[in-house]
Each structure stands twice: as C-alpha cells, then as structure tokens.
Design a protein around this motif. Structure first.
Motif, mmCIF file in Angstrom:
data_model
loop_
_atom_site.group_PDB
_atom_site.id
_atom_site.type_symbol
_atom_site.label_atom_id
_atom_site.label_comp_id
_atom_site.label_asym_id
_atom_site.label_seq_id
_atom_site.Cartn_x
_atom_site.Cartn_y
_atom_site.Cartn_z
ATOM 1 N N MET A 151 22.270 47.617 93.215
ATOM 2 C CA MET A 151 21.854 48.995 93.506
ATOM 3 C C MET A 151 21.539 49.781 92.233
ATOM 4 N N LYS A 152 21.948 49.272 91.080
ATOM 5 C CA LYS A 152 21.630 49.918 89.799
ATOM 6 C C LYS A 152 20.180 49.662 89.397
ATOM 7 N N ASN A 153 19.561 48.656 90.021
ATOM 8 C CA ASN A 153 18.164 48.325 89.757
ATOM 9 C C ASN A 153 17.302 49.521 90.155
ATOM 10 N N PRO A 154 16.336 49.912 89.300
ATOM 11 C CA PRO A 154 15.516 51.099 89.589
ATOM 12 C C PRO A 154 14.854 51.097 90.965
ATOM 13 N N LYS A 155 14.487 49.926 91.498
ATOM 14 C CA LYS A 155 13.816 49.920 92.807
ATOM 15 C C LYS A 155 14.752 50.351 93.929
ATOM 16 N N TYR A 156 16.067 50.184 93.757
ATOM 17 C CA TYR A 156 17.027 50.671 94.744
ATOM 18 C C TYR A 156 17.593 52.027 94.331
ATOM 19 N N ARG A 157 17.881 52.162 93.069
ATOM 20 C CA ARG A 157 18.478 53.414 92.574
ATOM 21 C C ARG A 157 17.582 54.613 92.890
ATOM 22 N N SER A 158 16.267 54.412 92.828
ATOM 23 C CA SER A 158 15.330 55.503 93.110
ATOM 24 C C SER A 158 15.439 55.985 94.561
#
Length: 176
Positions: A151-158
């Motif tokens: 979830m820290k990945n930008p595609k999820y965090r965004s």
C-alpha cells in the motif's frame, strides 16, 4: 468485551476443537481414493463453516483493540455487524463527537509484489468507500505485512489520500 464478541470467539474455539477431534479420529484416506479425500475435506469444511468470516471477525477485534488503545473506551461491538455485510466495516462516533470510519483487509497479495485482479477490484471498492465517507478519521486496517508494504506503492497510496493505513496488530501506520 461484549458478550456477543465472547460468544463469537467461543463459537470459533468450538469449531476448531471439532476439527481437531475429527482429525484425531479419522486417518487420512488412501492417496488414490479421490472420492474418500473429497468426503474427508468436505467434512472438515462443513465443521469449519465460513472460516473466512472468523478471520475477518478476529481482524475486527484487533482493530477494536487498536482503536481503544488510541481513543479510549468505545461503544463498539465488533460482533454486531455481520462479516461481509455491505457498508463500512467500522463506522463509529468517538466520545469527542468525531466520526471514525474504517475498512479492514486480511488479504495476502496473490502476486509476489502486487495484488491479483480480483483483489484489486475489492481494494478499489474499499478505497472508494473511504474516499466518499464524510468522516473526521479514516483508517484502512491490514493484517498482512506484505499487503501493508504494498500500500506504500504510489499506485495504491494515491488512492488512500487522507486515510491512515494501519498494520494490525503492530499498530505501524502511515498516512496515505
């Protein structure tokens, strides 16, 4: 702990004890007897019931413990809302009048470094519920370290703007 929560825990323990007894009383079928294996596993499944709901309930209890540690005593019964029922997993008003909403996921990513297609669909639905909720505090509880890290990945965090992501039971968190 509410009596309904204790009753749910007792029910889980009872079913696990039944599975243990079944395994102790029954030998594994012959490896070539597919029909016997089917019956053997079906019996275990029938004893367990919907085991996924038990896991979700326990995750809800962990979330409740986290919330009580952070916000004090809550009037929140983790057993009140059926697991899998529509709506937010947690929707409560705190003593200070603030509304807190949360979604809970017990998902382990299907792929080594990403969610599977169906997992992405269910996560997107939860992201949308949190985004549209009119609440002062928004939380996304996770039970698996790999999912939390993902979830820290930008595609999820965004997709988690203004949502605090919390790893249960450690309490490690980040703001999306």
């Amino acid at each position: 702990m509410y009596s309904s929560e204790c009753n749910n825990l007792k029910s889980i323990i009872f079913r696990i004890e039944q599975v243990r007894a079944y395994l102790n009383e029954n030998d594994f079928p012959n490896i070539e007897n597919v029909t016997a294996w089917y019956k053997f596993l079906t019996n275990i499944k029938n004893i367990q019931g919907n085991f996924i709901n038990d896991i979700s309930f326990l995750a809800t209890l962990m979330a409740k413990q986290y919330l009580e540690k952070k916000y004090g005593d809550l009037k929140f019964d983790a057993a009140k809302k059926a697991q899998g029922a529509p709506g937010l997993d947690i929707d409560i008003q705190l003593a200070n009048g603030k509304r807190l909403v949360a979604e809970i996921k017990t998902t382990l990513p299907y792929k080594p470094n990403d969610l599977g297609a169906q997992q992405k669909n269910t996560f997107d639905k939860d992201f949308a519920k949190l985004a549209s909720a009119k609440a002062d505090i928004k939380l996304f509880f996770l039970t698996e370290q790999r999912t939390f890290d993902l979830m820290k990945n930008p595609k999820y965090r965004s997709k988690l703007s203004h949502v605090t992501v919390v790893l249960l039971p450690s309490g490690e968190a980040f703001l999306g």
